[in-house]
Scaffold this active site. Structure first.
Site, PDB file in Angstrom:
ATOM      1  N   HIS A 136      63.932  12.955   6.972  1.00  8.65           N
ATOM      2  CA  HIS A 136      62.607  13.516   7.267  1.00  8.65           C
ATOM      3  C   HIS A 136      62.465  14.894   6.599  1.00  8.65           C
ATOM      4  O   HIS A 136      62.456  15.939   7.261  1.00  8.65           O
ATOM      5  CB  HIS A 136      62.482  13.646   8.793  1.00  8.65           C
ATOM      6  CG  HIS A 136      61.087  13.821   9.293  1.00  8.65           C
ATOM      7  ND1 HIS A 136      60.246  14.811   8.847  1.00  8.65           N
ATOM      8  CD2 HIS A 136      60.391  13.132  10.224  1.00  8.65           C
ATOM      9  CE1 HIS A 136      59.091  14.724   9.483  1.00  8.65           C
ATOM     10  NE2 HIS A 136      59.160  13.698  10.332  1.00  8.65           N
TER      11      HIS A 136
ATOM     12  N   ARG B  90      69.152  12.936  15.189  1.00  4.01           N
ATOM     13  CA  ARG B  90      68.705  14.309  14.933  1.00  4.01           C
ATOM     14  C   ARG B  90      68.912  15.238  16.129  1.00  4.01           C
ATOM     15  O   ARG B  90      68.707  16.438  16.017  1.00  4.01           O
ATOM     16  CB  ARG B  90      67.234  14.327  14.490  1.00  4.01           C
ATOM     17  CG  ARG B  90      66.244  13.876  15.542  1.00  4.01           C
ATOM     18  CD  ARG B  90      64.800  14.005  15.055  1.00  4.01           C
ATOM     19  NE  ARG B  90      63.838  13.664  16.105  1.00  4.01           N
ATOM     20  CZ  ARG B  90      62.545  13.956  16.039  1.00  4.01           C
ATOM     21  NH1 ARG B  90      62.052  14.582  14.993  1.00  4.01           N
ATOM     22  NH2 ARG B  90      61.750  13.614  17.026  1.00  4.01           N
TER      23      ARG B  90
ATOM     24  N   GLN C 154      61.606   9.433  20.453  1.00  4.70           N
ATOM     25  CA  GLN C 154      60.972   9.434  19.125  1.00  4.70           C
ATOM     26  C   GLN C 154      61.998   9.787  18.046  1.00  4.70           C
ATOM     27  O   GLN C 154      62.704  10.773  18.144  1.00  4.70           O
ATOM     28  CB  GLN C 154      59.828  10.462  19.164  1.00  4.70           C
ATOM     29  CG  GLN C 154      59.374  10.987  17.839  1.00  4.70           C
ATOM     30  CD  GLN C 154      57.968  10.521  17.455  1.00  4.70           C
ATOM     31  OE1 GLN C 154      57.458   9.523  17.978  1.00  4.70           O
ATOM     32  NE2 GLN C 154      57.348  11.235  16.550  1.00  4.70           N
TER      33      GLN C 154
ATOM     34  N   ARG D  49      62.448  21.565  13.852  1.00  3.56           N
ATOM     35  CA  ARG D  49      61.140  21.420  13.199  1.00  3.56           C
ATOM     36  C   ARG D  49      61.245  22.007  11.794  1.00  3.56           C
ATOM     37  O   ARG D  49      60.976  23.171  11.543  1.00  3.56           O
ATOM     38  CB  ARG D  49      60.062  22.157  14.016  1.00  3.56           C
ATOM     39  CG  ARG D  49      58.679  22.101  13.423  1.00  3.56           C
ATOM     40  CD  ARG D  49      58.062  20.723  13.422  1.00  3.56           C
ATOM     41  NE  ARG D  49      57.900  20.187  14.760  1.00  3.56           N
ATOM     42  CZ  ARG D  49      57.817  18.865  15.004  1.00  3.56           C
ATOM     43  NH1 ARG D  49      57.865  17.982  14.024  1.00  3.56           N
ATOM     44  NH2 ARG D  49      57.700  18.435  16.240  1.00  3.56           N
TER      45      ARG D  49
ATOM     46  N   ASP E 225      49.504  10.886   7.437  1.00  7.75           N
ATOM     47  CA  ASP E 225      50.701  10.266   8.008  1.00  7.75           C
ATOM     48  C   ASP E 225      50.750   8.838   7.483  1.00  7.75           C
ATOM     49  O   ASP E 225      50.088   7.951   8.013  1.00  7.75           O
ATOM     50  CB  ASP E 225      50.613  10.306   9.549  1.00  7.75           C
ATOM     51  CG  ASP E 225      51.937   9.983  10.217  1.00  7.75           C
ATOM     52  OD1 ASP E 225      52.895   9.632   9.503  1.00  7.75           O
ATOM     53  OD2 ASP E 225      51.999  10.074  11.469  1.00  7.75           O
TER      54      ASP E 225
ATOM     55  N   GLU F 153      59.443  11.767   2.833  1.00 10.24           N
ATOM     56  CA  GLU F 153      60.582  11.289   3.617  1.00 10.24           C
ATOM     57  C   GLU F 153      61.048   9.932   3.118  1.00 10.24           C
ATOM     58  O   GLU F 153      60.339   8.936   3.253  1.00 10.24           O
ATOM     59  CB  GLU F 153      60.158  11.186   5.090  1.00 10.24           C
ATOM     60  CG  GLU F 153      59.403  12.405   5.594  1.00 10.24           C
ATOM     61  CD  GLU F 153      58.657  12.141   6.912  1.00 10.24           C
ATOM     62  OE1 GLU F 153      58.994  11.188   7.632  1.00 10.24           O
ATOM     63  OE2 GLU F 153      57.704  12.885   7.208  1.00 10.24           O
TER      64      GLU F 153
HETATM   65  C1  BG6 Z   1      56.673  11.597  10.709  1.00  6.08           C
HETATM   66  C2  BG6 Z   1      55.851  10.539  11.410  1.00  6.08           C
HETATM   67  O1  BG6 Z   1      57.733  11.014  10.025  1.00  6.08           O
HETATM   68  O2  BG6 Z   1      57.185  12.493  11.704  1.00  6.08           O
HETATM   69  C3  BG6 Z   1      54.761  11.195  12.203  1.00  6.08           C
HETATM   70  O3  BG6 Z   1      55.309   9.652  10.444  1.00  6.08           O
HETATM   71  C4  BG6 Z   1      55.335  12.203  13.194  1.00  6.08           C
HETATM   72  O4  BG6 Z   1      54.026  10.194  12.907  1.00  6.08           O
HETATM   73  C5  BG6 Z   1      56.190  13.189  12.387  1.00  6.08           C
HETATM   74  O5  BG6 Z   1      54.289  12.871  13.849  1.00  6.08           O
HETATM   75  C6  BG6 Z   1      56.841  14.273  13.252  1.00  6.08           C
HETATM   76  O6  BG6 Z   1      57.559  13.726  14.300  1.00  6.08           O
HETATM   77  P1  BG6 Z   1      58.277  14.644  15.353  1.00  6.08           P
HETATM   78  O7  BG6 Z   1      58.889  13.738  16.364  1.00  6.08           O
HETATM   79  O8  BG6 Z   1      59.313  15.443  14.610  1.00  6.08           O
HETATM   80  O9  BG6 Z   1      57.218  15.538  15.928  1.00  6.08           O
END
Ligand code: BG6
Length: 322
Positions: free
Chosen positions: A191, A108, A103, A79, A235, A297
């Site tokens: 990201h 990653r 996701q 994070r 977002d 990003e």
């Molecule tokens: C962003 C997305 O790139 O990443 C968001 O547009 C998402 O929708 C965010 O919530 C964080 O994603 P994650 O999987 O790291 O919690």
């Protein structure tokens, strides 16, 4: 094992004036590679996800945001820093080839291999002084994925991710090569969590007149009328109206702080979770940390790109301190 093409060797320094080299420290136990320039700038990369978790300028000022509760042991995506999104952005339940992936894909959350470092010297513009740069290369290939992940996305590929630290900027570039006998489709994104002092004083400039998908408003398409300010959960997936090399600039209190220049990345995501979403993420800390971060990003995520067998895609971003 990923082969690194054109593996560069260190350039010899001029005999009269030896130039101090960058130092690179590899901590195998922690799975972490750190590079520091003789002038003090540094970058820290985890093998887990090849995630850049720190980038500091010469005075030690951190440019990236990292959650105080970020999990760095390889059990979860980090994070903060610069997690690498591949081969799917978000989830794509309607896209058969990537529908089973977690996701933001597996890059990653996979353990990458450190392929090596190279250093070079460049002249600063308008000066005779020479600078040392350092490039760290990381690789991930289908053969190094575990069986479970391979079953979710059964293509053969090589990824090479290069992190180049220069005095005023950080370049992160990725080369994706299709080693399969068939074409595959992918999305890719860097990201990047940028650290800011106070989100209330932040604006993102350079996306004026750009179309974007507003993910917090039913994925409706809108047009950005002026610079972006953040006043709630944000977002958005932008297709910048200006060319990819046109910088997107983050300002703080009206002063330019950092710019993002894209190379071959068509899209730009702007994300800030704000109060409720930050509260819902266990690894997001402190809970008001959304006030000191903004994700800008660079990537290719609005549509899947097709990569034919044997073909390669290369995309990069450069973050400049201003
Ligand atoms: C962003 C997305 O790139 O990443 C968001 O547009 C998402 O929708 C965010 O919530 C964080 O994603 P994650 O999987 O790291 O919690």
């Amino acid at each position: 094992m990923v082969d690194r093409p054109n593996k560069p060797s260190a350039l010899a320094a001029t005999p009269q004036q030896p130039i101090a080299q960058a130092s690179v420290n590899i901590d195998s136990a922690a799975g972490r590679v750190t590079a520091t320039l003789p002038t003090g700038e540094s970058v820290d990369v985890l093998l887990h996800g090849a995630t850049v978790i720190s980038w500091k300028d010469a005075s030690g000022d951190e440019k990236l945001w990292l959650s105080e509760k970020a999990i760095l042991d390889g059990s979860k995506a980090v994070r903060g820093g610069i997690p690498l999104v591949f081969p799917v952005f978000g989830t794509a339940p309607d896209h058969a080839a990537t529908s089973k992936l977690p996701q933001h894909g597996f890059a990653r959350i996979s353990k990458w291999e450190f392929l090596g470092k190279s250093t070079s010297e460049s002249k600063q513009s308008g000066s005779s002084a020479e600078d040392t740069n350092v490039k760290l290369d990381f690789g991930l290939s289908s053969s190094s994925l575990d069986e479970k992940t391979r079953a979710l996305w059964p293509y053969d590929f090589d990824l090479i991710y290069s992190v180049t630290l220069e005095r005023t900027n950080l370049v992160t570039s990725i080369v994706i090569t299709n080693k399969s006998a068939e074409a595959f489709e992918f999305e890719v994104l860097l990201h990047t969590y940028l650290r800011v002092k106070d989100i209330n004083n932040v604006a993102v400039e350079g996306l004026e007149d750009s179309k974007y998908i507003d993910k917090v408003d039913g994925a409706s398409t809108k047009t950005q009328s002026s610079s972006i300010t953040i006043t709630g959960e944000t977002d958005r997936v932008y297709t910048p109206a200006k060319g990819p090399s046109e910088p997107v600039v983050v300002t703080e209190g009206g002063k330019k702080a950092l710019s993002v220049v894209r190379d071959n990345f068509t899209d730009l995501v702007v994300w800030n979770p704000w109060t409720e979403k930050a509260a819902s993420m266990a690894d997001f800390a402190p809970k008001d940390g959304f006030k000191t971060m903004i994700c800008v990003e660079a990537g290719s995520v609005k549509a899947f790109q097709t990569l034919e067998p044997g073909d390669a895609f290369e995309g990069a971003q450069t973050l400049y301190t201003l």
